[in-house]
Design a protein around this motif. Structure first.
Motif, PDB file in Angstrom:
ATOM      1  N   LEU A  37      97.128  15.315   4.694  1.00  0.00           N
ATOM      2  CA  LEU A  37      97.319  15.023   3.273  1.00  0.00           C
ATOM      3  C   LEU A  37      96.102  15.459   2.464  1.00  0.00           C
ATOM      4  N   GLN A  38      94.923  15.210   3.014  1.00  0.00           N
ATOM      5  CA  GLN A  38      93.689  15.607   2.330  1.00  0.00           C
ATOM      6  C   GLN A  38      93.620  17.132   2.193  1.00  0.00           C
ATOM      7  N   ALA A  39      93.976  17.842   3.245  1.00  0.00           N
ATOM      8  CA  ALA A  39      93.975  19.300   3.179  1.00  0.00           C
ATOM      9  C   ALA A  39      95.016  19.811   2.181  1.00  0.00           C
ATOM     10  N   ALA A  40      96.158  19.126   2.098  1.00  0.00           N
ATOM     11  CA  ALA A  40      97.179  19.520   1.130  1.00  0.00           C
ATOM     12  C   ALA A  40      96.663  19.350  -0.293  1.00  0.00           C
ATOM     13  N   VAL A  41      95.858  18.297  -0.539  1.00  0.00           N
ATOM     14  CA  VAL A  41      95.260  18.121  -1.858  1.00  0.00           C
ATOM     15  C   VAL A  41      94.311  19.273  -2.165  1.00  0.00           C
ATOM     16  N   TYR A  42      93.514  19.678  -1.168  1.00  0.00           N
ATOM     17  CA  TYR A  42      92.604  20.809  -1.372  1.00  0.00           C
ATOM     18  C   TYR A  42      93.397  22.082  -1.674  1.00  0.00           C
ATOM     19  N   ILE A  43      94.514  22.270  -0.963  1.00  0.00           N
ATOM     20  CA  ILE A  43      95.362  23.438  -1.217  1.00  0.00           C
ATOM     21  C   ILE A  43      95.894  23.398  -2.653  1.00  0.00           C
ATOM     22  N   GLY A  44      96.348  22.227  -3.101  1.00  0.00           N
ATOM     23  CA  GLY A  44      96.867  22.101  -4.458  1.00  0.00           C
ATOM     24  C   GLY A  44      95.812  22.379  -5.507  1.00  0.00           C
ATOM     25  N   LEU A  45      94.586  21.877  -5.272  1.00  0.00           N
ATOM     26  CA  LEU A  45      93.516  22.122  -6.229  1.00  0.00           C
ATOM     27  C   LEU A  45      93.107  23.592  -6.271  1.00  0.00           C
ATOM     28  N   SER A  46      93.253  24.305  -5.146  1.00  0.00           N
ATOM     29  CA  SER A  46      92.765  25.681  -5.067  1.00  0.00           C
ATOM     30  C   SER A  46      93.813  26.696  -5.492  1.00  0.00           C
ATOM     31  N   PHE A  47      95.099  26.425  -5.283  1.00  0.00           N
ATOM     32  CA  PHE A  47      96.140  27.418  -5.493  1.00  0.00           C
ATOM     33  C   PHE A  47      97.088  27.093  -6.653  1.00  0.00           C
ATOM     34  N   LEU A  62      85.907  30.982  -2.081  1.00  0.00           N
ATOM     35  CA  LEU A  62      85.381  29.925  -1.197  1.00  0.00           C
ATOM     36  C   LEU A  62      86.323  28.728  -1.170  1.00  0.00           C
ATOM     37  N   GLY A  63      86.819  28.314  -2.327  1.00  0.00           N
ATOM     38  CA  GLY A  63      87.695  27.145  -2.366  1.00  0.00           C
ATOM     39  C   GLY A  63      88.999  27.371  -1.629  1.00  0.00           C
ATOM     40  N   ARG A  64      89.639  28.548  -1.850  1.00  0.00           N
ATOM     41  CA  ARG A  64      90.920  28.809  -1.202  1.00  0.00           C
ATOM     42  C   ARG A  64      90.760  29.017   0.312  1.00  0.00           C
ATOM     43  N   LEU A  65      89.711  29.731   0.711  1.00  0.00           N
ATOM     44  CA  LEU A  65      89.471  29.924   2.144  1.00  0.00           C
ATOM     45  C   LEU A  65      89.194  28.588   2.847  1.00  0.00           C
ATOM     46  N   THR A  66      88.385  27.727   2.188  1.00  0.00           N
ATOM     47  CA  THR A  66      88.087  26.410   2.766  1.00  0.00           C
ATOM     48  C   THR A  66      89.360  25.574   2.889  1.00  0.00           C
ATOM     49  N   ALA A  67      90.201  25.589   1.848  1.00  0.00           N
ATOM     50  CA  ALA A  67      91.428  24.790   1.874  1.00  0.00           C
ATOM     51  C   ALA A  67      92.379  25.255   2.968  1.00  0.00           C
ATOM     52  N   VAL A  68      92.532  26.580   3.125  1.00  0.00           N
ATOM     53  CA  VAL A  68      93.445  27.100   4.154  1.00  0.00           C
ATOM     54  C   VAL A  68      92.939  26.766   5.548  1.00  0.00           C
ATOM     55  N   TYR A  70      90.887  24.437   6.442  1.00  0.00           N
ATOM     56  CA  TYR A  70      90.927  22.986   6.676  1.00  0.00           C
ATOM     57  C   TYR A  70      92.353  22.512   6.950  1.00  0.00           C
ATOM     58  N   LEU A  71      93.337  23.101   6.261  1.00  0.00           N
ATOM     59  CA  LEU A  71      94.732  22.733   6.521  1.00  0.00           C
ATOM     60  C   LEU A  71      95.149  23.132   7.935  1.00  0.00           C
ATOM     61  N   LEU A  72      94.738  24.323   8.368  1.00  0.00           N
ATOM     62  CA  LEU A  72      95.061  24.749   9.736  1.00  0.00           C
ATOM     63  C   LEU A  72      94.414  23.808  10.755  1.00  0.00           C
ATOM     64  N   PHE A  73      93.168  23.439  10.497  1.00  0.00           N
ATOM     65  CA  PHE A  73      92.479  22.504  11.405  1.00  0.00           C
ATOM     66  C   PHE A  73      93.180  21.147  11.434  1.00  0.00           C
ATOM     67  N   ALA A  74      93.607  20.650  10.253  1.00  0.00           N
ATOM     68  CA  ALA A  74      94.277  19.351  10.185  1.00  0.00           C
ATOM     69  C   ALA A  74      95.607  19.383  10.925  1.00  0.00           C
ATOM     70  N   LEU A  75      96.366  20.482  10.757  1.00  0.00           N
ATOM     71  CA  LEU A  75      97.642  20.588  11.473  1.00  0.00           C
ATOM     72  C   LEU A  75      97.430  20.675  12.977  1.00  0.00           C
ATOM     73  N   LEU A 105      82.097  22.104   0.868  1.00  0.00           N
ATOM     74  CA  LEU A 105      82.479  23.425   0.367  1.00  0.00           C
ATOM     75  C   LEU A 105      83.462  23.311  -0.795  1.00  0.00           C
ATOM     76  N   THR A 106      84.376  22.321  -0.720  1.00  0.00           N
ATOM     77  CA  THR A 106      85.309  22.140  -1.835  1.00  0.00           C
ATOM     78  C   THR A 106      84.576  21.702  -3.098  1.00  0.00           C
ATOM     79  N   ILE A 107      83.581  20.816  -2.971  1.00  0.00           N
ATOM     80  CA  ILE A 107      82.795  20.405  -4.139  1.00  0.00           C
ATOM     81  C   ILE A 107      82.032  21.595  -4.713  1.00  0.00           C
ATOM     82  N   ALA A 108      81.517  22.455  -3.811  1.00  0.00           N
ATOM     83  CA  ALA A 108      80.801  23.643  -4.296  1.00  0.00           C
ATOM     84  C   ALA A 108      81.721  24.592  -5.039  1.00  0.00           C
ATOM     85  N   ALA A 109      82.992  24.702  -4.591  1.00  0.00           N
ATOM     86  CA  ALA A 109      83.944  25.595  -5.256  1.00  0.00           C
ATOM     87  C   ALA A 109      84.542  24.953  -6.495  1.00  0.00           C
ATOM     88  N   LEU A 110      84.708  23.632  -6.513  1.00  0.00           N
ATOM     89  CA  LEU A 110      85.297  22.911  -7.641  1.00  0.00           C
ATOM     90  C   LEU A 110      84.348  21.787  -8.053  1.00  0.00           C
TER      91      LEU A 110
END
Length: 548
Positions: A37-47, A62-68, A70-75, A105-110
């Motif tokens: 769920l946390q990774a999905a939030v990062y994906i929503g904020l980035s894309f 940086l934000g989109r690469l980190t979100a993707v 992180y989502l792969l890692f979470a899954l 990294l997400t804070i650095a990008a956003l």
């Protein structure tokens, strides 16, 4: 309980949930689910285009690469939850490091979403502290605090904003440590409660299995019957006392009509018929007893079947014990005057002026004094049960020594007594004094009764193994007329004798001594005439045929 005695009833401890070195529970699954769920939030904020309007991306790549990533890692973590449970602490530590890095990294990008991302990080730190030891939870709280503070130091905003961000970062750090401490205390209490529940569950499961085994092995038959006379459960004794019915026959009226009639009579009149009855052909008679499973519930009834033969044996044992104590006290009182009579008769026999007729009378007195002394010894043995002191005996050497000692102590005349031993060692575990008394008694009986009319007795004492891996035995064999089957079935019962001068206690005491040494004494007919009394002994622990 089961109506089929073939069902195994081996007590096996209840399985304890594997805990290993870390938490192996479903909390890890929910932790990984929150990470998705946390990774999905990062994906929503980035894309998301809408999010981009509200929260501008300073570093889109940086934000989109980190979100993707992180989502792969979470899954992957969610899919591998069961594998993670085998190395829970290490897996959670790796996941927390990924959470802190992704948040940084997400804070650095956003930068404008810094407070929301830092707030979500509180959940990660709290979950880690809930599942990890205290020092590990504090470490990741410090790591998250350093990540937030480090971004604040490197951001380089205006002075006023920097002071405000520094204060917010410090408050987030305090929240991380507070949440980690509280969640660790909660997790510790949760683990202790769960461990206590597991121990109680294990104890209850073992207790239930022990109770089931006790009921199954009870000599009293136990049945559970409902209001329709259907048998729900029964133990092995009840199954045997009902004539071993098939497992699919559960109607009491069909299995045991007389028992069903008595149950109906008890339910209607609350009176129990105390007369004994055989519920099937070839089974002992029983006395049924009925009781309700609950005080105000007549739907289920427990039926107890008391085997009357067991009651008779218990009464016989109590009678023998009482008789033994009474006889022992009487025997002690008889022994002193008997010794005086025998001593006086021996002195009288030494007189040179005694006529031949009187010498014959003195001889009769001595013989009967000896017989009375033997009776007193048997009675005293009946009341005196010495505890067995087993030793490892070489039966070959023991049998040879016994026959030599018996020949030296007794005049055999024309009778013969010989030992038969084996070329290989025959070892057994027994009390040598008890074994001496038993075999001495058997040899005396064999020499006295094991002879054909007008012929000398031929007695053998044999030490051998029943088979290559069988238990060790000692056999006392004679070549006499043997024992009729009807008599052989009763020879070990107390006070049973076929001789006018016998007490009927010799073989009974011999069998009791054998049982005290975990041995058995049995009569075996000999082909071609003769008798064999076989003592089956217990082998030593390291000998062939020893029980595992």
């Amino acid at each position: 309980m089961s109506p089929d005695p073939a069902v195994s009833t081996t007590a096996v401890p209840a399985s304890r949930p594997s805990s290993g070195s870390g938490p192996v529970r479903r909390e890890i699954y929910f932790f990984n689910l929150f990470r998705v769920l946390q990774a999905a939030v990062y994906i929503g904020l980035s894309f998301s285009p809408l999010a981009a309007e509200w929260i501008p991306l300073h570093e889109p790549l940086l934000g989109r690469l980190t979100a993707v990533l992180y989502l792969l890692f979470a899954l992957l973590a969610l899919v591998q939850t069961r594998v993670w449970q085998q190395h829970a602490q290490a897996a959670i530590a790796v996941a927390l490091c990924a959470d802190v890095l992704a948040a940084l990294l997400t804070i650095a990008a956003l930068p404008t979403a810094r407070n929301g991302v830092a707030l979500m990080l509180v959940v990660d730190v709290s979950a880690g502290a809930l599942l990890l030891p205290l020092r590990h939870g504090m470490f990741f709280a410090a790591l998250a605090t350093l990540a937030v503070l480090g971004h604040t130091f490197t951001e380089g905003n205006a002075l006023r904003d920097a002071e405000r961000d520094m204060l917010e970062s410090a408050l987030f750090g305090l929240a991380y440590f507070a949440a980690a401490s509280l969640c660790y205390a909660l997790g510790k209490q949760m683990r202790e409660t769960e461990a206590l529940a597991e121990r109680r569950g294990l104890d209850l499961a073992n207790l239930a299995q022990v109770n089931e085994l006790i009921i199954r092995r009870m000599q009293t038959g136990v049945l559970l019957v409902d209001e329709t006379n259907r048998i729900h459960q029964m133990n092995e004794s009840a199954w045997m006392l009902l004539g071993s019915p098939p497992a699919d026959r559960r109607d009491l009226g069909t299995v045991a009509p007389e028992l069903s009639r008595r149950l109906y009579h008890w339910r209607t009149s609350d009176k129990t018929d105390q007369t004994s009855v055989a519920l099937a052909e070839g089974v002992p008679e029983v006395v049924p007893r009925f009781t309700r499973l609950a005080a105000n519930d007549d739907s289920h009834v427990l039926i107890f079947l008391d085997d009357t033969s067991l009651v008779s044996r218990r009464a016989e044992e109590l009678t023998l014990a009482s008789l033994g104590r009474l006889s022992a006290s009487i025997a002690h009182e008889i022994r002193n005057p008997l010794a005086a009579i025998r001593y006086s008769a021996q002195l009288l026999a030494e007189s040179e002026e005694l006529p031949a007729a009187d010498k014959r009378m003195v001889e009769i007195i001595n013989n009967h004094c000896g017989r009375m002394n033997d009776i007193i010894e048997n009675i005293l043995q009946l009341s005196r049960r010495d505890r067995s002191r087993p030793e490892v005996l070489d039966l070959n050497a023991w049998v040879l020594a016994f026959t030599d000692e018996y020949k030296e102590s007794n005049d055999l005349g024309g009778d013969s007594l010989r030992a038969i031993v084996q070329p290989r060692a025959v070892e057994a575990l027994a009390d040598p004094q008890h074994l001496q008394q038993v075999v001495w008694n058997l040899v005396q009986n064999a020499l006295r009764y094991g002879r054909m009319p007008g012929e000398p007795a031929r007695v053998m004492v044999v030490a051998r193994h029943v088979s290559d891996f069988g238990p060790p035995v000692i056999e006392v064999i004679d070549r006499g007329p043997g024992i009729p089957p009807k008599v052989a079935a009763q020879i070990f019962e107390p006070f049973f004798t076929t001789h006018e001068y016998g007490t009927g206690l010799g073989l009974y005491l011999a069998k009791q001594m054998c049982e005290a040494n975990q041995a058995t004494l049995e009569y075996v007919p000999v082909a071609g005439g003769g008798s064999c009394f076989r003592i089956t002994l217990t082998p030593p622990a390291n000998a062939p045929g020893a029980p595992a």
